[in-house]
Structures are given as C-alpha cells and as structure tokens.
Design a protein around this motif. Structure first.
Motif, PDB file in Angstrom:
ATOM      1  N   HIS A  36       0.832  -1.193   0.000  1.00 34.63           N
ATOM      2  CA  HIS A  36       0.000   0.000   0.000  1.00 34.63           C
ATOM      3  C   HIS A  36       0.864   1.240   0.000  1.00 34.63           C
ATOM      4  O   HIS A  36       2.063   1.170   0.256  1.00 34.63           O
ATOM      5  N   HIS A  38       0.557   5.805   0.859  1.00 32.88           N
ATOM      6  CA  HIS A  38      -0.201   6.865   1.525  1.00 32.88           C
ATOM      7  C   HIS A  38       0.048   8.168   0.779  1.00 32.88           C
ATOM      8  O   HIS A  38       1.136   8.393   0.259  1.00 32.88           O
ATOM      9  N   GLU A  39      -0.928   9.028   0.783  1.00 31.55           N
ATOM     10  CA  GLU A  39      -0.727  10.383   0.284  1.00 31.55           C
ATOM     11  C   GLU A  39      -0.253  11.252   1.439  1.00 31.55           C
ATOM     12  O   GLU A  39      -0.543  10.963   2.596  1.00 31.55           O
ATOM     13  N   THR A  57       2.950  11.107  -2.883  1.00 35.56           N
ATOM     14  CA  THR A  57       2.547   9.756  -2.515  1.00 35.56           C
ATOM     15  C   THR A  57       3.787   8.994  -2.081  1.00 35.56           C
ATOM     16  O   THR A  57       4.824   9.085  -2.744  1.00 35.56           O
ATOM     17  N   THR A  58       3.678   8.261  -0.986  1.00 35.48           N
ATOM     18  CA  THR A  58       4.821   7.497  -0.495  1.00 35.48           C
ATOM     19  C   THR A  58       5.140   6.343  -1.438  1.00 35.48           C
ATOM     20  O   THR A  58       4.321   5.953  -2.279  1.00 35.48           O
ATOM     21  N   SER A  63       1.761  -4.555   3.645  1.00 36.90           N
ATOM     22  CA  SER A  63       0.638  -4.377   4.562  1.00 36.90           C
ATOM     23  C   SER A  63       0.686  -5.435   5.650  1.00 36.90           C
ATOM     24  O   SER A  63       1.190  -6.531   5.439  1.00 36.90           O
ATOM     25  N   HIS A  69       7.588   4.106   5.268  1.00 42.41           N
ATOM     26  CA  HIS A  69       7.538   4.407   3.834  1.00 42.41           C
ATOM     27  C   HIS A  69       8.590   5.471   3.526  1.00 42.41           C
ATOM     28  O   HIS A  69       8.772   6.407   4.300  1.00 42.41           O
ATOM     29  N   TYR A 101      -1.815   5.398  10.044  1.00 41.31           N
ATOM     30  CA  TYR A 101      -1.181   6.528   9.373  1.00 41.31           C
ATOM     31  C   TYR A 101       0.273   6.575   9.838  1.00 41.31           C
ATOM     32  O   TYR A 101       0.695   5.813  10.700  1.00 41.31           O
ATOM     33  N   THR A 124       0.506  11.240   7.223  1.00 41.74           N
ATOM     34  CA  THR A 124       0.043  10.734   5.947  1.00 41.74           C
ATOM     35  C   THR A 124      -1.463  10.493   5.986  1.00 41.74           C
ATOM     36  O   THR A 124      -2.073  10.510   7.041  1.00 41.74           O
ATOM     37  N   SER A 125      -2.018  10.223   4.825  1.00 42.69           N
ATOM     38  CA  SER A 125      -3.419   9.805   4.764  1.00 42.69           C
ATOM     39  C   SER A 125      -3.532   8.428   5.411  1.00 42.69           C
ATOM     40  O   SER A 125      -2.539   7.756   5.673  1.00 42.69           O
ATOM     41  N   LEU A 126      -4.757   7.988   5.656  1.00 42.96           N
ATOM     42  CA  LEU A 126      -4.987   6.685   6.282  1.00 42.96           C
ATOM     43  C   LEU A 126      -4.730   5.575   5.278  1.00 42.96           C
ATOM     44  O   LEU A 126      -4.829   5.732   4.114  1.00 42.96           O
TER      45      LEU A 126
END
Length: 126
Positions: A36, A38-39, A57-58, A63, A69, A101, A124-126
């Motif tokens: 995954h 994150h933004e 974006t990372t 996961s 990241h 996050y 980061t975003s979730l």
C-alpha cells in the motif's frame, strides 16, 4: 525446496560502497503480498518571507507488518524557486477502528536567491 518470489528493487539512497538496493516482494509462492501507499501534503515553515506547499505519494510498503515508507516530492514554486522534500516516515500508528497513518518531518533542500531551507511535518493519509 524452491519458492517462487517476485517483486521489484529500488535504490536504497545509502552511501554503502557496495551499492545496495532494497527489495519489495509483491508475490510469494504464487500469492500476492499486499502493499500500500499513503498520500501526504502540507505547508512548509515560513522562512525568508514565504512558505511552500507540497503534495505527494509514499513509496509502496507491505501491509499487515511493522513498516515505514520512503517519500519524495518537490514543493510549489514560490519566490521563484522550489525545494526537494525526501525522507522516511515514522512507523505505522494504528487507529482504533482499523487502518493506520504515519508521521513525517524534516527539512527541505537549500535553494533560493537567498539560500535557505524550510521545515515541514505532518501525517500521511490513512
């Protein structure tokens, strides 16, 4: 016993004279390994009369396991220049209802007619 594995390598950005890379496994024994990204976004500190915005974006990470990241982006152009932002997030911070996050912080590269850098930090975003 041989287990088929696939994935991709990327430059580790370290200064090891042996020139190392990092491997991200995306498939193990025919089964996908979930990854995954994150933004992230924010505004730098206000220095030398201005600040900059950034968004990115990372890099992917696995996961379901402890991880961080890597991230990289450029800031907006303000006062006729921009800066690079790069680093590694902190470890995953779990949320009560699932997901997670990461926190990140650092300093931009030095740039500008009056050479300077900016601090930045965020989640980061979730």
């Amino acid at each position: 016993m041989e287990i088929p594995v696939s994935g991709f390598m990327y430059d580790s950005d370290d200064f090891d004279p042996m020139h190392s890379h990092q491997l991200l496994i995306t498939q193990w024994d025919g089964r996908p390994v979930p990854v995954h990204v994150h933004e992230f976004r924010g505004v730098t500190s206000f220095d030398v009369g201005h600040n900059h915005r950034y968004i990115g974006t990372t890099e992917p990470a696995p996961s379901g396991v402890p991880h961080t990241h890597r991230y990289f982006t450029f800031t907006s152009v303000d006062d006729r220049h921009r800066h690079e932002i790069r680093g590694v997030t902190g470890p995953a911070i779990p949320l009560p209802n699932g997901g997670h996050y990461h926190e990140f912080s650092g300093f931009t590269t030095v740039n500008g007619a009056n050479p300077h850098r900016h601090g930045y930090s965020g989640r980061t975003s979730l």
